[in-house]
Enzyme design. Structure first.
Site, short mmCIF file in Angstrom:
data_model
loop_
_atom_site.label_atom_id
_atom_site.label_comp_id
_atom_site.label_asym_id
_atom_site.label_seq_id
_atom_site.Cartn_x
_atom_site.Cartn_y
_atom_site.Cartn_z
N ASN A 53 0.84 -1.20 0.00
CA ASN A 53 0.00 0.00 0.00
C ASN A 53 0.87 1.25 0.00
OD1 ASN A 53 0.56 -0.75 2.79
ND2 ASN A 53 -0.99 0.70 3.46
N GLU A 66 -3.15 -4.86 -2.94
CA GLU A 66 -3.72 -5.83 -3.87
C GLU A 66 -3.81 -5.26 -5.27
OE1 GLU A 66 -6.00 -6.31 0.11
OE2 GLU A 66 -4.93 -4.75 -0.96
N CYS A 97 -10.19 -4.76 0.79
CA CYS A 97 -11.28 -3.79 0.80
C CYS A 97 -12.20 -4.05 -0.40
CB CYS A 97 -10.73 -2.36 0.76
SG CYS A 97 -10.07 -1.85 -0.85
#
Length: 154
Positions: A53, A66, A97
């Site tokens: 991230n 991801e 998420c």
């Protein structure tokens, strides 16, 4: 770009894939949330793509691990995936998420998803169970039918 391949004929174990996600997690840039995330996405051909991230002071500009791994895979030509491991700095496993679930769904709902917390606890799912009513190409078909319909009263 991070792409690795297991030796010819050797498949990676879940632990191997989790180790790659954990290495990626340590590269995360998360000065605001301090929630580090790494991902390791395995293509059907055995190649592994990693991501972490990257936060931004303008929060919506940040990118999840991801989707970072998925972007690496797509730019390398991969279009079909078997598994993804998400490693977080949180105490317990955290699922991807909603935005990441939808992005991954574009390439197939049978993806196996594992999340590993900082303490080593792991949880697994199928993407179809995490996102049962995903938006798909079939969702767009209704738009085509509406557009082709003659205007009422004409």
């Amino acid at each position: 770009m991070t792409e690795t391949c297991p030796p010819e004929g050797a498949a990676l174990s879940w632990d191997d894939l989790a180790a790659k996600a954990s290495v990626a997690r340590e590269c995360a840039y998360a000065p605001y949330s301090r929630f580090l995330v790494g991902a390791a996405l395995e293509a059907d051909d055995g190649r592994v793509f990693t991501g972490c991230n990257v936060e931004n002071a303008s929060y919506p500009v940040g990118t999840c691990a991801e989707r970072m791994a998925l972007g690496q895979a797509v730019v390398s030509g991969a279009r079909s995936f078997a598994r993804i491991v998400v490693a977080t700095s949180g105490a317990v496993p955290a699922s991807p998420c909603g935005m990441c679930r939808q992005a991954l769904a574009e390439f197939g709902m049978d993806l196996e998803v594992m999340s590993v917390g900082a303490g080593g606890e792991a949880t697994t799912w199928r993407l179809r169970d995490l996102l049962p009513a995903h938006f798909s190409p079939e969702s767009l078909e209704s738009l085509e039918r509406v557009a082709a319909r003659p205007e009422a009263g004409s």
